[in-house]
Enzyme design. Structure first.
Site, PDB file in Angstrom:
ATOM      1  N   HIS A 184      28.680   4.560  -4.778  1.00 51.75           N
ATOM      2  CA  HIS A 184      28.641   5.888  -5.436  1.00 51.75           C
ATOM      3  C   HIS A 184      29.486   5.618  -6.668  1.00 51.75           C
ATOM      4  O   HIS A 184      30.360   6.777  -7.029  1.00 51.75           O
ATOM      5  CB  HIS A 184      29.215   7.029  -4.175  1.00 51.75           C
ATOM      6  N   ASP A 239      31.624   4.878   1.627  1.00 46.74           N
ATOM      7  CA  ASP A 239      30.147   5.175   2.441  1.00 46.74           C
ATOM      8  C   ASP A 239      28.940   4.571   1.770  1.00 46.74           C
ATOM      9  O   ASP A 239      29.193   4.271   0.377  1.00 46.74           O
ATOM     10  CB  ASP A 239      30.026   6.785   2.669  1.00 46.74           C
ATOM     11  N   GLU A 240      27.890   4.269   2.351  1.00 48.90           N
ATOM     12  CA  GLU A 240      26.554   3.893   2.144  1.00 48.90           C
ATOM     13  C   GLU A 240      26.402   2.776   0.950  1.00 48.90           C
ATOM     14  O   GLU A 240      26.019   3.240  -0.183  1.00 48.90           O
ATOM     15  CB  GLU A 240      26.041   5.234   1.470  1.00 48.90           C
ATOM     16  N   VAL A 241      27.072   1.897   1.385  1.00 45.71           N
ATOM     17  CA  VAL A 241      26.898   0.639   0.410  1.00 45.71           C
ATOM     18  C   VAL A 241      25.849  -0.045   0.793  1.00 45.71           C
ATOM     19  O   VAL A 241      25.961  -0.788   1.786  1.00 45.71           O
ATOM     20  CB  VAL A 241      28.275  -0.127   0.240  1.00 45.71           C
TER      21      VAL A 241
END
Ligand code: TNX
Length: 522
Positions: free
Chosen positions: A272, A335-337
């Site tokens: 992100h 998050d969300e890597v």
């Protein structure tokens, strides 16, 4: 038993018959308190008449308590008289007074309070100013919603009758948070302050600000000026974006602190991060700045975790933000890597944890961080229905519960909701209310939970009116999940109390969703 019931029915009848039209206070039995206090009693009696002669007394020598007195005076404003109630320090008139007292309430806790309303006076007692503030919010909800209109001057409603009451209250969870994503769409200082005010009405004590993401960087960093100047200049859909100067951010934090809300800043990393990678080419492994991103995909960006400059950069960012953040926490996202290997990711989180610690802050991360070696003070924010928090809980970590299928305010209410997302669930008001943080996540028992947080992500929410539409009424439902003992919560009773918030929200100009299953008051 039946006799008792009859006697109390009679009392209610007598009380409501005794009221003139101009004194149409809410019948005590139909009170609209949200979140529901731990104990509420309605003693017999007419209650307190708030008039132009009512004064507010505060303990002398306590600036926080004095501020709360002025805050209450401003809330009442011109609703009861031709001037706001006078605020006096020290000894109070014996009658016709609202007393804020620093004295231990009947239950322990720094946020606990006792509120007693009789015909002679109103007393809010608490061991700490935070408790006084929550007692004042409860008192506010015992007054008619129209007093919250900024231009109120309602002579025909004077005096205001506040029902006789005895309330002893404290929160179930110490940490009660709202999160606002100011990265996907930017919101001004005034808009965020309004969100803080609305959250404080429901006794939230944390505002987590999601300050960076692929689409925007929202806080000035003096040692890396392009972050704001370049990375801050757009948002989802290609709008102008924006950022907070450090002075504005500090003002926001002070505004929040006055209302007993602690700001938790989040700089999301290592994923992100497109806005940072677009601002400085050297942060990329290939040295080439990324183009700005205005779409809504996730998972494509990541810091160059093998480069030393990345950690110099993070150290500068955390140092500067920590210096203007009065609260104890710093959220690193995590998050969300999708573009790093698990060992790369874990090494990154452990290295950043040291940086956060070095700048005197306690780290928070989304539940993906759970497999890393976490400090005992690090907090895990559980958001995925099958999140990894258990791994951390087994090692002693404490958890903030934000399960997306219950607490994500950007989820649509139902298939007809025009904005929002539905990847986690469609969350009707009842779904946001009818759950227990202590049982929602397998392997995360009550003892490991320090609080509950309701995030609102803004990929599809372009204006603060959109944010309010998704947050209200569900933010009030989450407030009760976080504050009220589980055993006292009943959906039907909540739905009625929630419906009674409508006049106050109308007075405050809140753009709320009139969910058809709620009996909204006119
Ligand atoms: C997942 S929740 C995300 C956010 C999105 C959100 C949309 C989390 C830690 N990551 O990046 O904005 O879903 O609902």
């Amino acid at each position: 038993m039946i006799r008792l019931l009859l006697v109390s029915l009679c009392c209610v009848a007598i009380v409501s018959c005794g009221r003139g039209r101009e004194e149409a206070a809410p019948a005590a039995a139909a009170h609209a308190l949200v979140p529901l206090p731990e104990t509420v009693e309605w003693p017999a009696g007419d209650g307190f008449l708030l008039t132009g002669a009512t004064t507010i007394s505060v303990p002398s020598g306590n600036e926080r308590a004095a501020w709360i007195g002025r805050y209450l005076s401003e809330l009442v404003g011109l609703a009861a008289g031709d001037a706001p109630p006078a605020v006096n320090a020290g000894s109070a008139a014996s009658t016709g007074v609202i007393q804020l007292r620093l004295a231990s309430p009947a239950v322990p806790g720094s946020e606990a309070y006792e509120l007693t309303v009789s015909s002679e006076r109103i007393v809010v007692a608490a061991g700490d100013p935070a408790g006084l503030f929550y007692g004042v919010q409860t008192l506010r909800q015992l007054m008619p919603g129209w007093i919250d209109h900024e231009a109120v001057r309602a002579d025909e409603n004077r005096p205001i009758r506040i029902p006789a009451a005895r309330i002893v209250d404290r929160p179930r969870f110490a940490s009660r948070g709202a999160m606002l994503d100011v990265a996907r769409h930017f919101f001004s200082v005034d808009e965020v302050e309004r969100y803080i005010d609305l959250a404080a009405l429901y006794k939230f004590n944390r505002l987590h600000l999601h300050l960076s993401d692929d689409q925007g960087w929202r806080i000035e960093i003096k040692s890396w000026p392009n972050l704001a100047m370049k990375g801050g200049m757009t948002e989802v859909g290609g709008g102008p974006g924006g950022y907070y100067t450090q002075a504005q951010y500090a003002e926001l934090a002070a505004y929040a602190a006055d209302r007993f809300v602690t700001i938790v800043p989040e700089i999301d990393m290592p994923g992100h991060t497109n806005a940072a990678l677009a601002s400085y080419g050297e942060l990329n492994c290939d040295g080439v700045a990324r183009p700005p991103y205005t779409g809504v995909e996730v998972g494509f960006s990541a810091f160059c975790v093998e480069k030393d400059l990345t950690y110099k950069f993070i150290d500068d960012v955390v140092r500067e933000i920590a210096a203007v953040t009065p609260g104890p926490c710093f959220h690193i996202g995590g998050d969300e890597v999708k573009t790093l290997t698990p060992p790369q990711y874990i090494a990154f989180i452990e290295r950043v944890q040291k940086i956060v610690q070095a700048h005197g802050k306690q780290m928070i991360g989304w539940d993906e961080i759970a497999p890393a070696a976490l400090l005992p003070t690090t907090l895990v924010q559980h958001w995925r229905p099958d999140g990894a928090s258990t791994t951390a809980v087994e090692k002693g970590a404490k958890v903030i519960i934000s399960v997306a299928s219950r607490a994500y305010l950007d989820m649509k209410y139902d298939e007809a909701t025009a904005i929002g997302q539905d990847w986690a669930a469609r969350i009707a008001v009842r779904d946001a209310y009818d759950w227990d943080p202590a049982t929602v996540a397998a392997g995360v028992p009550a003892a490991a939970i320090i609080g509950v947080e309701a995030p609102i992500w803004t990929e599809t929410l372009a204006t603060i009116a959109d944010v309010e539409f998704m947050a209200f009424p569900r933010l009030a439902a989450i407030a009760e999940v976080a504050w009220t003992p589980q055993a006292s919560r009943r959906w039907d009773d909540f739905a009625r109390r929630l419906g009674a918030q409508a006049p106050r929200w109308a007075a405050l100009g809140v753009n709320f969703y009139r969910a058809p299953e709620i009996p909204w008051s006119r």
